[in-house]
Motif scaffolding. Structure first.
Motif, PDB file in Angstrom:
ATOM      1  N   ALA A 186       1.026  19.064   0.632  1.00  0.00           N
ATOM      2  CA  ALA A 186       0.359  18.311   1.345  1.00  0.00           C
ATOM      3  C   ALA A 186       0.341  17.319   0.169  1.00  0.00           C
ATOM      4  O   ALA A 186       0.582  15.801   0.803  1.00  0.00           O
ATOM      5  CB  ALA A 186      -1.414  18.198   0.491  1.00  0.00           C
ATOM      6  N   LEU A 187       1.219  17.110  -1.051  1.00  0.00           N
ATOM      7  CA  LEU A 187       1.444  15.659  -1.159  1.00  0.00           C
ATOM      8  C   LEU A 187       2.651  15.265  -0.760  1.00  0.00           C
ATOM      9  O   LEU A 187       3.266  13.816  -0.941  1.00  0.00           O
ATOM     10  CB  LEU A 187       1.588  15.984  -3.240  1.00  0.00           C
ATOM     11  N   GLN A 188       4.239  16.196  -0.213  1.00  0.00           N
ATOM     12  CA  GLN A 188       4.975  15.901   0.266  1.00  0.00           C
ATOM     13  C   GLN A 188       4.006  15.503   1.585  1.00  0.00           C
ATOM     14  O   GLN A 188       5.000  13.704   1.744  1.00  0.00           O
ATOM     15  CB  GLN A 188       4.737  16.812   0.067  1.00  0.00           C
ATOM     16  N   GLU A 189       3.248  15.462   2.038  1.00  0.00           N
ATOM     17  CA  GLU A 189       3.280  14.829   3.240  1.00  0.00           C
ATOM     18  C   GLU A 189       2.936  13.220   3.477  1.00  0.00           C
ATOM     19  O   GLU A 189       2.738  12.492   3.445  1.00  0.00           O
ATOM     20  CB  GLU A 189       1.601  16.065   4.611  1.00  0.00           C
ATOM     21  N   ARG A 215       0.385  -1.482  -0.461  1.00  0.00           N
ATOM     22  CA  ARG A 215      -0.108   0.018   0.422  1.00  0.00           C
ATOM     23  C   ARG A 215       0.668   0.990   0.291  1.00  0.00           C
ATOM     24  O   ARG A 215       0.545   1.966  -1.032  1.00  0.00           O
ATOM     25  CB  ARG A 215      -1.277   0.505   1.523  1.00  0.00           C
ATOM     26  N   ASN A 216       1.925   1.215   1.049  1.00  0.00           N
ATOM     27  CA  ASN A 216       2.512   2.176   0.632  1.00  0.00           C
ATOM     28  C   ASN A 216       3.387   2.887  -0.254  1.00  0.00           C
ATOM     29  O   ASN A 216       3.982   4.010  -0.706  1.00  0.00           O
ATOM     30  CB  ASN A 216       3.535   2.443   2.120  1.00  0.00           C
ATOM     31  N   TRP A 256       5.102  10.292   5.112  1.00  0.00           N
ATOM     32  CA  TRP A 256       4.893   9.190   5.579  1.00  0.00           C
ATOM     33  C   TRP A 256       4.640   7.844   4.900  1.00  0.00           C
ATOM     34  O   TRP A 256       5.060   7.280   5.853  1.00  0.00           O
ATOM     35  CB  TRP A 256       3.359   9.638   5.602  1.00  0.00           C
ATOM     36  N   PRO A 257       4.186   7.741   4.141  1.00  0.00           N
ATOM     37  CA  PRO A 257       4.656   6.417   3.241  1.00  0.00           C
ATOM     38  C   PRO A 257       6.100   5.940   3.134  1.00  0.00           C
ATOM     39  O   PRO A 257       6.175   4.828   3.428  1.00  0.00           O
ATOM     40  CB  PRO A 257       3.321   5.977   2.072  1.00  0.00           C
ATOM     41  N   LEU A 290      10.814   3.092   4.539  1.00  0.00           N
ATOM     42  CA  LEU A 290      11.833   2.640   4.898  1.00  0.00           C
ATOM     43  C   LEU A 290      12.071   1.599   5.962  1.00  0.00           C
ATOM     44  O   LEU A 290      13.025   0.902   6.317  1.00  0.00           O
ATOM     45  CB  LEU A 290      12.622   3.581   5.020  1.00  0.00           C
ATOM     46  N   ARG A 291      11.170   1.927   6.629  1.00  0.00           N
ATOM     47  CA  ARG A 291      11.306   1.084   8.533  1.00  0.00           C
ATOM     48  C   ARG A 291      10.643  -0.488   7.634  1.00  0.00           C
ATOM     49  O   ARG A 291      11.269  -0.951   8.397  1.00  0.00           O
ATOM     50  CB  ARG A 291       9.979   1.599   9.158  1.00  0.00           C
ATOM     51  N   THR A 292       9.729  -0.721   7.151  1.00  0.00           N
ATOM     52  CA  THR A 292       9.553  -2.059   6.371  1.00  0.00           C
ATOM     53  C   THR A 292      10.633  -2.532   5.506  1.00  0.00           C
ATOM     54  O   THR A 292      10.846  -3.854   6.188  1.00  0.00           O
ATOM     55  CB  THR A 292       8.059  -2.153   5.407  1.00  0.00           C
TER      56      THR A 292
END
Length: 596
Positions: A301-304, A157-158, A308-309, A314-316
């Motif tokens: 807004a697009l950057q936000e 999804r991200n 987040w994803p 990266l964390r995933t």
């Protein structure tokens, strides 16, 4: 269990896990590819719907609000709310589907590992620690649960959100988009470095978790507690457990915090990006570059929506790197070769054709293929319906011969034949029907007496349970219990004496009614009176049945049709009791201490 010292050099010992191919991990998901494709479609649709929000926001700021058009404003607001509602439905649907698929994959993996372990030879279990096996099934596979149930679909999804948001940013303003993308290679490289360090620590942490499980398994069993209490070693065991637990805690900290400063640098870069974009936008506006306030707001807004994803991706990715260590340990068990296999053209013997003749022909065997053989050129002919005893001093190889008869190992040379069929050519189901084994250390499940007996034959009636118990001279003791056959035997049958456990195990085997009985020191824990009663019962049971008795106490085998004496893995004498006593050789020497 090795303690491995105080672990003052954990950094040096955190070796990187063996690499696991992505293709092999993805193969776990293959049976569910159609449902995964449906989830992917939902994720893509949800991402597309979510991307309409910044464009609607720009339209509100640049068109509806400056014009004071309430109708147009209401239309755009309704579209925003509608997009949010559609996204909520899509997210809930794919979350449910993903959880179902993830649990199904976890179930498949657990069953696959357990089934494979059940297929491994006895040699594997003589070297493996029970706690280690338990740790790999519980801790290692359990550690993968988050990955297969949540992480995989969150990554998809991200990742789709990142790609589609990046495309939307380019369409909105390619210059601001290009500036936003410059940070991505930096954060990806930093994230990979952090994941690499944490993977190594995770691999070492799971090893120490296995050590911890083994300690609990060994020292908190009934036998372990009795040993510790009687030896006065409780404090020593507590200290050893404390050291191992401290190592696990230290490695847990390292595996979850290694590279934390690099990760915080990633976070700082991502958080600074919107502010830097505003600065760049202001500079471009000051240079009369045509950029509207709505475009800047939409880009932020697009950057936000991107950051987040992207942070989650990266964390995933870092989590996937660390779970490679778990996959490596799980696949290590799955890669262990199955030594005892059923041949494709294996022969099935129907019960009516099972006579019970056994032929051991020039059998040699070694546990260590490079070491000295345990058995050398052993040949024994056991006619159907006869009683053959195999005796010898400790270490003579008689129990090993029993393992080969039960096909817990395969012979290195020679052959073992049941009713003329090589045991390696016989279907395992036929072998199990033909041979009943009672060992010196019977194992009882922590269940009722009835359940333990029916483990041999689930369809057995209550009357058949009673008949088997009477044949094994244990029925009177069972019937004297308040709950009778419903009595729970306790962990490893500790509610009963050694002799009672052996008689329960014998009753369990009798219930199967096999044509061949293999008794490996099966009466070693019985008192003289019970042994005599059981000998009479076995004599009655042996009529029309082949009985192979492996014994150290020679008083139990004097009436055997043939006594085979083994010494250092070879047959040195054979004959009846009277014949062997008359010879005054190895058998007489073994019997002399008992009579003395």
């Amino acid at each position: 269990m090795p303690d491995n010292g105080s672990r003052n050099a954990l950094d040096d010992e955190a070796d990187e896990a063996a690499p696991v191919s992505l293709r092999r991990v993805l193969s776990l998901f293959a049976p569910y590819r159609h449902r995964i494709a449906a989830i992917a479609a939902l994720i893509t649709l949800g991402a597309a719907v979510g991307l309409t929000t910044p464009f609607l926001l720009r339209a509100i700021i640049d068109e509806a609000l400056p014009k004071g058009d309430l109708g147009l404003l209401s239309l755009f607001v309704a579209a925003l709310i509608g997009a949010g509602a559609v996204s909520a439905v899509i997210n809930a649907t794919h979350a449910i589907l993903s959880s179902q698929i993830g649990q199904a994959i976890m179930h498949d993996l657990r069953v696959r590992v357990y089934g494979h372990l059940q297929s491994l030879s006895l040699g594997f279990f003589t070297h493996a620690r029970a706690g280690e096996i338990q740790s790999r099934i519980a801790n290692d596979i359990g550690g993968l649960q988050s990955l297969v149930t949540n992480t995989a679909h969150e990554l998809a999804r991200n990742l789709s959100l990142v790609i589609m948001t990046a495309v939307a940013m380019v369409l909105l303003d390619w210059r601001l988009a290009l500036f936003s993308m410059t940070v991505i290679p930096i954060v990806v490289r930093l994230s990979d470095h952090v994941g690499q360090k944490r993977e190594a620590y995770t691999h070492r942490q799971q090893e120490r978790m296995a050590d911890l499980s083994s300690t609990v398994q060994e020292t908190l069993s009934i036998s372990g507690v009795i040993l510790a209490r009687t030896m006065g070693r409780k404090d020593f065991l507590v200290r050893r457990f404390t050291r191992t637990s401290a190592d696990v805690g230290a490695l847990e900290v390292r595996s979850s915090t290694a590279g934390e400063w690099q990760w915080q640098l990633i976070y700082l870069l991502l958080q600074a990006l919107p502010a830097l974009t505003l600065l760049l936008g202001g500079w471009l506006i000051s240079r009369d570059v045509p950029i509207t306030i709505g475009t800047l707001v939409a880009m932020i807004a697009l950057q936000e929506q991107l950051l987040w994803p992207l942070e989650e991706v990266l964390r995933t990715g870092m989590e996937i790197r660390t779970t490679r260590a778990l996959f490596a340990r799980v696949f290590d068990y799955l890669d262990r070769p199955v030594e005892i296999v059923e041949r494709p053209d294996a022969i099935a013997l129907p019960p009516e054709r099972m006579r019970g003749a056994v032929a051991i022909e020039n059998v040699s065997f070694a546990y260590d293929k490079d070491g000295e053989p345990t058995l050398r050129d052993v040949s024994i002919d056991i006619p159907a319906g006869s009683h053959v005893a195999i005796v010898g001093a400790t270490g003579s190889g008689k129990t090993t011969l029993g393992y080969l008869l039960a096909r817990l190992y395969d012979v290195d040379q020679g052959a073992i034949r049941f009713d003329g069929v090589d045991i390696r050519d016989l279907k395992l189901a036929s072998l199990n029907e033909m041979l009943g084994v009672v060992t010196q250390e019977p194992y009882l499940l922590n269940a009722s007496i009835a359940d333990n007996l029916r483990f041999a034959r689930p369809e057995a009636t209550d009357a058949e349970l009673v008949a088997a118990a009477r044949a094994a001279q244990i029925a009177a003791q069972i019937e004297a219990l308040p709950e009778g056959y419903n009595t729970v035997v306790g962990e490893r049958g500790y509610r009963f004496s050694g002799g009672e456990k052996q008689r329960l195990a014998l009753a369990r085997t009798i219930l199967r009614d096999p044509p061949i009985l293999l008794l490996d020191e099966a009466t070693s824990a019985l008192d003289t009176q019970t042994e005599q009663a059981m000998s009479a019962a076995l004599a009655a049971l042996s009529k029309g049945r082949t009985t192979i008795t492996i014994a150290h106490r020679l008083s139990t085998v004097r009436s055997a049709d043939l006594i085979v004496v083994m010494k250092r893995g070879q047959v040195v004498e054979r004959g009846t009791h009277d014949m062997l006593m008359a010879q005054g050789g190895a058998y007489a020497a073994l019997l002399r201490p008992e009579e003395g």
